[in-house]
Design a protein around this motif. Structure first.
Motif, PDB file in Angstrom:
ATOM      1  N   ARG A 126       0.821  -1.221   0.000  1.00 22.56           N
ATOM      2  CA  ARG A 126       0.000   0.000   0.000  1.00 22.56           C
ATOM      3  C   ARG A 126       0.851   1.267   0.000  1.00 22.56           C
ATOM      4  O   ARG A 126       0.420   2.310  -0.483  1.00 22.56           O
ATOM      5  CB  ARG A 126      -0.938   0.010   1.215  1.00 22.56           C
TER       6      ARG A 126
ATOM      7  N   GLU B 219      -4.903   2.084  -2.182  1.00 19.33           N
ATOM      8  CA  GLU B 219      -5.789   2.013  -1.015  1.00 19.33           C
ATOM      9  C   GLU B 219      -5.024   2.585   0.175  1.00 19.33           C
ATOM     10  O   GLU B 219      -3.800   2.520   0.212  1.00 19.33           O
ATOM     11  CB  GLU B 219      -6.172   0.546  -0.730  1.00 19.33           C
TER      12      GLU B 219
ATOM     13  N   ARG C  91      -5.013  -0.585 -10.470  1.00 21.87           N
ATOM     14  CA  ARG C  91      -6.439  -0.474 -10.135  1.00 21.87           C
ATOM     15  C   ARG C  91      -7.309  -1.451 -10.922  1.00 21.87           C
ATOM     16  O   ARG C  91      -8.172  -2.121 -10.339  1.00 21.87           O
ATOM     17  CB  ARG C  91      -6.929   0.968 -10.334  1.00 21.87           C
TER      18      ARG C  91
ATOM     19  N   ARG D 267      -6.850  -4.803  -9.307  1.00 24.60           N
ATOM     20  CA  ARG D 267      -7.567  -4.861  -8.030  1.00 24.60           C
ATOM     21  C   ARG D 267      -9.053  -5.109  -8.263  1.00 24.60           C
ATOM     22  O   ARG D 267      -9.691  -5.908  -7.573  1.00 24.60           O
ATOM     23  CB  ARG D 267      -7.419  -3.521  -7.305  1.00 24.60           C
TER      24      ARG D 267
ATOM     25  N   LEU E 120     -11.420  -8.131  -6.900  1.00 23.23           N
ATOM     26  CA  LEU E 120     -12.567  -7.864  -6.030  1.00 23.23           C
ATOM     27  C   LEU E 120     -13.839  -8.518  -6.569  1.00 23.23           C
ATOM     28  O   LEU E 120     -14.630  -9.074  -5.806  1.00 23.23           O
ATOM     29  CB  LEU E 120     -12.783  -6.360  -5.877  1.00 23.23           C
TER      30      LEU E 120
ATOM     31  N   ASP F  61     -12.664  -8.002   5.001  1.00 28.25           N
ATOM     32  CA  ASP F  61     -12.322  -6.869   4.132  1.00 28.25           C
ATOM     33  C   ASP F  61     -11.693  -7.428   2.855  1.00 28.25           C
ATOM     34  O   ASP F  61     -10.535  -7.837   2.845  1.00 28.25           O
ATOM     35  CB  ASP F  61     -11.354  -5.952   4.887  1.00 28.25           C
TER      36      ASP F  61
ATOM     37  N   THR G 215     -10.792  -6.032   0.113  1.00 29.18           N
ATOM     38  CA  THR G 215      -9.692  -5.229  -0.431  1.00 29.18           C
ATOM     39  C   THR G 215      -8.348  -5.674   0.134  1.00 29.18           C
ATOM     40  O   THR G 215      -7.342  -5.732  -0.570  1.00 29.18           O
ATOM     41  CB  THR G 215      -9.939  -3.749  -0.073  1.00 29.18           C
TER      42      THR G 215
END
Lengths: 199, 199
Positions: A172, A178, B133, B136, B140, B157, B159
């Protein structure tokens, strides 16, 4: 490094260990204040009142000096508690780690170090020797004790936990899609211990 | 290099999308063949038979172009299977990811991109927009479906799982104290799902 570095005139009367500590402090100040590009042998030598010759003798590159300086600076802020409760100890340590990277301002510094390390093998080696390997070893000792107490399954790869906890934070930091927060640190510990599938 | 590199005259007749694809291919070839430092507007323009003016119009920096080129190159190699079994699908995807980074030779490339991104905001933004992104988001979607099937706890969570799986691999890539292997990828999946404490 050696302790018998000979004196350069006058200021050489200081013991080598003291000179070395002063150089590392000066390098850490430059690194934290202005970033990795400010850590040059010229500027560190001037700030520490040392000679460049001395610096060249002790460090193969300015990057290697920067990596060791970061370790010296951060070590006291990253102690590993050992209360006998792995989850609590990990949460304490991981929160302190995230605080150091965010509120403590070390995030851009360590991101810069790891960034430059990708094309500077001297820095990469110094980072590994002075920072990441010693910190891995500390975590492993904690995990081994917890396993012996029955808090971790005997078949778990303890080395991998380092990547799933601190490595996830570095992710991160370096790829900031994020937010890196203390809540994230706590959730990482919970998931690494409990797993994501229903129990 | 591209096979249909156009003649220097008359190139204006090609549709923009075709020119753009050719530039990205040329940039990817340079990136994978010689590394991030080889991706300059001069060299990409020459290799693609394009003009630097065109490149400046489309990309804010050579770093941004490199990031998009990497995404275009790697996307077909990183598809996310969806067989209805999360563990199996994750293992398939993570092994392919580790293979791309190691045997596939993309490791030093992506390490160089992330490294330069630490001091190049344009590259960082392009990497995020075109690579990290979107990847990701793919993960997800997979996790949400698995949660709906009951394979993940509702309170996890999702993420964070991205950081504990792919982030852990990036950690070993960027701070190479421990080996990045397919076995590691499998163990990451197992631990992220099962957790390290005794069940």
């Amino acid at each position: 490094m050696t302790s018998e570095t000979p004196p350069r005139r006058g200021r050489g009367r200081r013991p080598a260990a003291e000179v070395r500590a002063g150089v590392l402090r000066a390098a850490a100040d430059l690194l934290l204040g202005e970033g990795i590009k400010a850590v040059t042998f010229d500027r560190v030598a001037a700030a520490a009142g040392s000679s460049k010759v001395t610096l060249y003798k002790w460090w193969p590159s300015a990057g290697a000096l920067a990596a060791e300086a970061y370790f010296t600076h951060s070590a006291p802020r990253l102690e590993f508690p050992d209360t006998g409760d792995l989850r609590a100890d990990l949460i304490t340590q991981m929160r302190a780690f995230v605080r150091l990277l965010t509120a403590g301002g070390a995030g851009p510094v360590i991101a810069g170090l790891i960034g430059v390390a990708q094309t500077d093998p001297e820095l990469s080696a110094a980072f590994s020797r002075h920072y990441s390997r010693p910190r891995r070893a500390l975590a492993l000792t904690t995990f081994e004790k917890a396993r012996d107490r029955g808090e971790l399954r005997p078949d778990v790869d303890l080395t991998l936990l380092v990547d799933q906890l601190w490595g996830a934070c570095y992710h991160r930091l370096l790829v900031p899609d994020e937010p890196l927060t203390e809540d994230f640190a706590v959730a990482l510990v919970d998931n690494a211990l409990d797993g994501a599938r229903p129990r």
